[in-house]
Design a protein around this motif. Structure first.
Motif, PDB file in Angstrom:
ATOM      1  N   PRO A 145     -11.982  32.384 -10.143  1.00 56.87           N
ATOM      2  CA  PRO A 145     -10.642  31.843 -10.395  1.00 56.87           C
ATOM      3  C   PRO A 145     -10.360  31.723 -11.887  1.00 56.87           C
ATOM      4  N   GLN A 146      -9.102  31.689 -12.243  1.00 53.43           N
ATOM      5  CA  GLN A 146      -8.699  31.544 -13.646  1.00 53.43           C
ATOM      6  C   GLN A 146      -9.180  30.234 -14.252  1.00 53.43           C
ATOM      7  N   THR A 147      -9.497  29.254 -13.408  1.00 55.09           N
ATOM      8  CA  THR A 147      -9.933  27.934 -13.891  1.00 55.09           C
ATOM      9  C   THR A 147     -11.417  27.884 -14.227  1.00 55.09           C
ATOM     10  N   GLN A 148     -12.160  28.939 -13.898  1.00 60.58           N
ATOM     11  CA  GLN A 148     -13.593  28.912 -14.135  1.00 60.58           C
ATOM     12  C   GLN A 148     -13.910  29.058 -15.620  1.00 60.58           C
ATOM     13  N   LEU A 149     -14.915  28.306 -16.082  1.00 60.46           N
ATOM     14  CA  LEU A 149     -15.360  28.431 -17.463  1.00 60.46           C
ATOM     15  C   LEU A 149     -16.024  29.790 -17.677  1.00 60.46           C
ATOM     16  N   THR A 150     -15.870  30.358 -18.856  1.00 59.40           N
ATOM     17  CA  THR A 150     -16.466  31.659 -19.146  1.00 59.40           C
ATOM     18  C   THR A 150     -17.943  31.552 -19.535  1.00 59.40           C
ATOM     19  N   THR A 151     -18.395  30.363 -19.904  1.00 57.70           N
ATOM     20  CA  THR A 151     -19.792  30.184 -20.279  1.00 57.70           C
ATOM     21  C   THR A 151     -20.696  30.444 -19.081  1.00 57.70           C
ATOM     22  N   ASP A 152     -21.710  31.293 -19.269  1.00 59.11           N
ATOM     23  CA  ASP A 152     -22.623  31.644 -18.183  1.00 59.11           C
ATOM     24  C   ASP A 152     -23.985  31.961 -18.781  1.00 59.11           C
ATOM     25  N   ARG A 153     -24.857  32.546 -17.979  1.00 56.93           N
ATOM     26  CA  ARG A 153     -26.229  32.814 -18.404  1.00 56.93           C
ATOM     27  C   ARG A 153     -26.443  34.251 -18.864  1.00 56.93           C
TER      28      ARG A 153
END
Length: 277
Positions: free
Chosen positions: A15-23
């Motif tokens: 979703p557009q609301t998800q943060l882009t920070t990941d692993r």
């Protein structure tokens, strides 16, 4: 024996609301592609494949994989290919993680269910189709076979991981096992694609540092993995690439098993001159 589980990507988009920070990590020594990176917008298509899409998770590239490519291939019902491999010098391994596929090797036909494994030597005639009514997903690992004068090319074979007993690593009392699909002493093979299993609490208790390039796709569970100087959390559906000599170790903390499909290049001299490239 505990029933194996196999994680397969489902695609879609966050979703557009998800943060882009990941692993997700890409370094000169290793890369981590978390399962969340395998979305619809990064899929690819291949010539002569119908109703099929794939995620390319490794390919020969400067600063990345040198010896192999690896795809996660999703075949819709009625899909498949009569011309799957266009490179006559490529060998391959197929490993099914969802659904079922019909494989022909020359005149022989094989039904591959989940856990199905096929080794395909270079020059082999083969086809692959989804004759069922559900999506089928498989890993396709490809390597340019290194011919050696006086050494025969290995023959094709088909099996299932349920028929391959895990070999206990020395001194581990069964918490670390490896299912080896090809005889490790058979120098006809220049790559191994195995399944490595850790029970909760199992570990690689030292930083392995060796010549083999690695591709690791996590089939089940989670763990903390040492990649070069970094401890990285990984879970089922993640892919790791390790450059040759990249230090690696892991600790499987549970609560369930930690298992991964492992590629490595083996049994050949280091290439020193163009005539042997």
């Amino acid at each position: 024996m505990t029933t194996p589980r196999y994680y397969a990507p489902a695609g879609g988009l966050p979703p557009q609301t998800q943060l882009t920070t990941d692993r997700a990590v890409f370094t000169e020594a290793y890369a981590v592609l978390p399962r969340g990176t395998m979305t619809d917008i990064v899929t690819s298509l291949l010539p002569f494949w119908d109703k099929t899409r794939l995620w390319v998770i490794a390919r020969p590239l400067s600063g990345f994989a040198e010896t192999f490519s690896q795809y996660i291939v999703e075949v819709s019902p009625g899909g498949g290919s009569d011309q799957p491999e266009l490179d006559p010098g490529a060998e391959g391994v197929l490993f099914v993680v969802a659904g079922g596929l019909t494989l022909t090797l020359g005149e022989a036909t094989h039904e591959l269910a989940e856990g199905g494994y096929a080794f395909i030597p270079p020059g082999q005639e083969w086809t692959l189709h989804n004759r069922g009514d559900a999506l089928a997903t498989f890993h396709w690992i490809r390597k340019a076979y290194q011919v050696v004068d006086g050494i025969d090319v290995p023959e094709a074979f088909v099996t299932n991981e349920s028929d391959v007993v895990g070999g206990e690593m020395p001194g581990t009392e069964g918490v670390w096992t490896t299912q080896r699909f090809a005889d490790p002493t058979d120098v006809r093979h220049d790559m191994h694609v195995n399944i490595v299993n850790f029970e909760p609490g199992g570990a690689i208790p030292f930083p392995e540092t060796h010549v083999m390039e690695h591709g690791l796709y996590v089939l089940e569970g989670k763990a903390v993995y040492l990649l070069n100087n970094d401890w990285v959390e990984v879970q089922e559906g993640d892919f790791m690439w390790l450059r040759a000599f990249c230090p690696q170790a892991c600790y499987a903390g549970g609560p369930g098993r930690f298992r991964y499909l492992l590629y490595k290049d083996v049994n050949r001299h280091a290439v020193l001159s163009r005539q042997f490239a």
